[in-house]
Structures are given as structure tokens and as C-alpha cells.
Design an enzyme around this catalytic site. Structure first.
Site, mmCIF file in Angstrom:
data_model
loop_
_atom_site.group_PDB
_atom_site.id
_atom_site.type_symbol
_atom_site.label_atom_id
_atom_site.label_comp_id
_atom_site.label_asym_id
_atom_site.label_seq_id
_atom_site.Cartn_x
_atom_site.Cartn_y
_atom_site.Cartn_z
ATOM 1 C CG ASP A 26 -4.387 -35.889 -7.612
ATOM 2 O OD1 ASP A 26 -4.164 -34.684 -7.812
ATOM 3 O OD2 ASP A 26 -3.914 -36.514 -6.651
ATOM 4 N NE ARG A 38 -0.318 -30.842 -8.870
ATOM 5 C CZ ARG A 38 0.393 -31.970 -8.855
ATOM 6 N NH1 ARG A 38 -0.021 -33.019 -9.546
ATOM 7 N NH2 ARG A 38 1.514 -32.050 -8.175
#
Length: 312
Positions: free
Chosen positions: A138, A188
Site C-alpha cells: 500500500d 494498483r
């Protein structure tokens, strides 16, 4: 309205006083349950099994961030290893992704944080890849980007398809995406959920949207595997069109959406034959994640307020 509410809501995420009040309110737990799969490993495994039975893929986030103690970072690593073992027992490890915030596994340590996070992430990656699962890093606030991308590069020496999130709102992200759009690279793409300064990020929602579209174009035209993380109907439609323009097969990219948000759309897209991956958070340290979800969409805030009123 959403833009005006975003900054004060994000400010709450860093307030210990507000955190103490909100986390102890009886109605809060019921609302959090919409966005968080539960506090324990068994809870998230139940969610994974259910979502996989519905034809959806998953990426799992053990909640926590900005850890400043090695013991806490080690506990987060242990939680991911426990999760991996549980995925194997439930026969849902293959294809499952683990989303890791590096600040939760040592990056925020005052001394040697980068190296500690790298070692922690490598431990999780080795265990995940050994059972057919995958790792996604992330992305957090702009001060962590260089460290995160350096850790990514190191991990990819042994696991070439470790994924990373990139926040379209940052000015630097288009250059980062061009570097990351090579063969086998999984990225992502998110709009961004942190209160970044105007010196480093787009602040106007329209500019963020335009940056997101530019990011999608870079990834779809590249040789990697784009993961389009958006609930915005316009972005979902544009992603599909860009994939078609690039002659991408359905298995060469995917949609990603958050647990508890637009479940009907997740099922609709899956029914069309597209890969849909649900970002499933779990754990006790849910406050920062929860406040960012409120800031992203006014509908989430209204849902929370209605629940508060109805419970009271």
C-alpha cells in the site's frame, strides 16, 4: 460538499481525543462493520470464503499504520503469517493478495525504519508466495513514496510481481507509473486518501480525476497488469474503454473496490467476466482507515450519521 468535508474529516484521523470518543460510541461498531470484515483472523477468513464463492477475488489488509515500536511491527508481521496459515487451511490461499502498509511493519521507526520494513515485508512475501498468495504494498503519504518504491524494487528481485499502489493525486505519480508499467509489473492505481500539501498533490477533485485518467492510460498502454481501484462509475467505464482500446484480454487487468462499498457493482462487473478484487480490511486498529473512507465519499459520512441518529 465532499471536497469541503474532506480536509476536516482527514484531520480527525490524527486526533487522539476524537479517536477516543468515536471508538467508544455504541453506534460506531455497527457502522464500522460495514467497512471492516472483523477484528480477528477467523472473521476475515469467513469474509474471504464468502467473497470467493461469489466469484470475487480479495486483497487483505491487517489494519495498522505509523508503528513506532519494533514489538508492534513484529506483531503485525506475525498477524500476516497467521493469516497466511489460515488461508491455507481454508483452501483459499492461491490467488489471494495481502496488502501491507510498510509504516505498520517498521518503516516509521526512528532508527533504521527502511531496512526494518524491508526485512518485514520480505518475511511476509516469502510466506505468501510459498502458498500461491501474492503481496501488494500500500502507498501512504508522500513522505513514504521513495522508501516504498525502493523496497518494492528490492522485493521484486526475488518476487518480480509484487504489486504497489500509486496515488494519482501526487504530481510525481505519472512519472512513477511510466517506470512501473513494464512487463509483469502489477500496479494498483488509486486516487489518494491522504491530506497532502498543495506543493506535492492536486487538491481540486476535478484535477485528481484528470490525473487518474492519465494514470489509467499509462497503465493500460503499458506491459504490466493494471489494477484499477475506483468506485467512480465514470472511472469504471473509462477503464473498460481503455482496456478495449489497448486490446487487453479480461485476465490482463482488474477492477478493485473496497469491502462494503458498491457490492452490487462488484457483482455486476464479475458477471461480465471481469476480474474484481475486493480490498478487505480487518483488525482492531480500524480508526484511521475508517475516517479516510468517510472523507472519500459524502455518502459514507451520511451513512454513519444516519446510523448514529437511529441508534440514539
Amino acid at each position: 460538499m465532499a471536497f469541503l468535508l474532506r480536509k476536516p474529516i482527514l484531520a480527525l484521523s490524527g486526533s487522539d481525543t476524537v479517536r477516543s470518543v468515536i471508538t467508544t460510541l455504541p453506534p460506531t461498531r455497527a457502522v464500522v462493520d460495514r467497512f471492516v470484515a472483523g477484528e480477528h483472523t477467523v472473521d476475515v477468513i469467513d469474509a474471504v470464503v464468502r467473497l470467493r464463492e461469489q466469484g470475487l477475488q480479495v486483497t487483505l489488509d491487517h489494519l495498522g499504520e505509523y508503528t513506532e515500536e519494533k514489538a508492534q511491527a513484529d506483531a503485525t508481521v506475525a498477524a500476516y503469517l497467521e493469516l497466511i496459515d489460515a488461508l491455507v487451511v481454508a483452501n483459499v490461499a492461491a490467488g489471494t493478495e495481502l496488502s501491507v502498509k510498510l509504516s505498520a511493519v517498521g518503516q516509521s521507526l526512528r532508527d533504521g525504519g527502511h531496512d526494518y520494513a524491508l526485512a518485514s515485508a520480505r518475511t511476509i512475501a516469502d510466506a505468501a508466495y510459498a502458498v500461491g498468495a501474492r503481496l501488494n504494498l500500500d502507498m501512504e503519504d508522500h513522505t513514504t513514496v521513495d522508501s516504498t518504491l525502493a523496497i518494492l524494487a528490492d522485493l521484486r528481485r526475488s518476487h518480480p510481481d509484487v504489486a504497489v499502489a500509486v496515488q494519482a493525486m501526487l504530481f510525481r505519480s505519472e512519472d512513477d507509473l511510466k517506470t512501473l508499467a513494464g512487463p509483469g509489473s502489477r500496479v494498483r492505481l488509486v486516487k489518494g486518501a491522504y491530506d497532502e500539501p498543495a506543493e506535492v498533490a492536486h487538491k481540486d477533485p476535478a484535477e485528481v480525476d484528470l490525473a487518474y485518467v492519465r494514470g489509467m492510460k499509462i497503465l493500460m498502454a503499458g506491459e504490466g497488469y493494471p489494477m484499477i481501484a475506483s468506485h467512480d462509475p465514470r472511472m469504471v467505464a473509462i477503464a473498460a474503454q481503455l482496456a478495449e482500446d489497448a486490446s487487453r484480454a479480461p485476465d490482463t487487468w482488474e477492477h478493485q473496490m473496497l469491502y462494503g462499498i458498491r457490492a452490487d457493482e462488484q457483482h455486476r462487473l464479475a458477471a461480465l467476466g471481469r476480474t474484481v478484487r475486493v480490498y478487505v480490511p480487518y483488525g482492531t486498529d480500524w480508526y484511521g482507515y475508517f475516517t479516510r473512507r468517510l472523507a472519500e465519499r459524502p455518502a459514507n459520512l451520511l451513512f454513519f450519521l444516519r446510523a448514529m441518529v437511529s441508534r440514539n
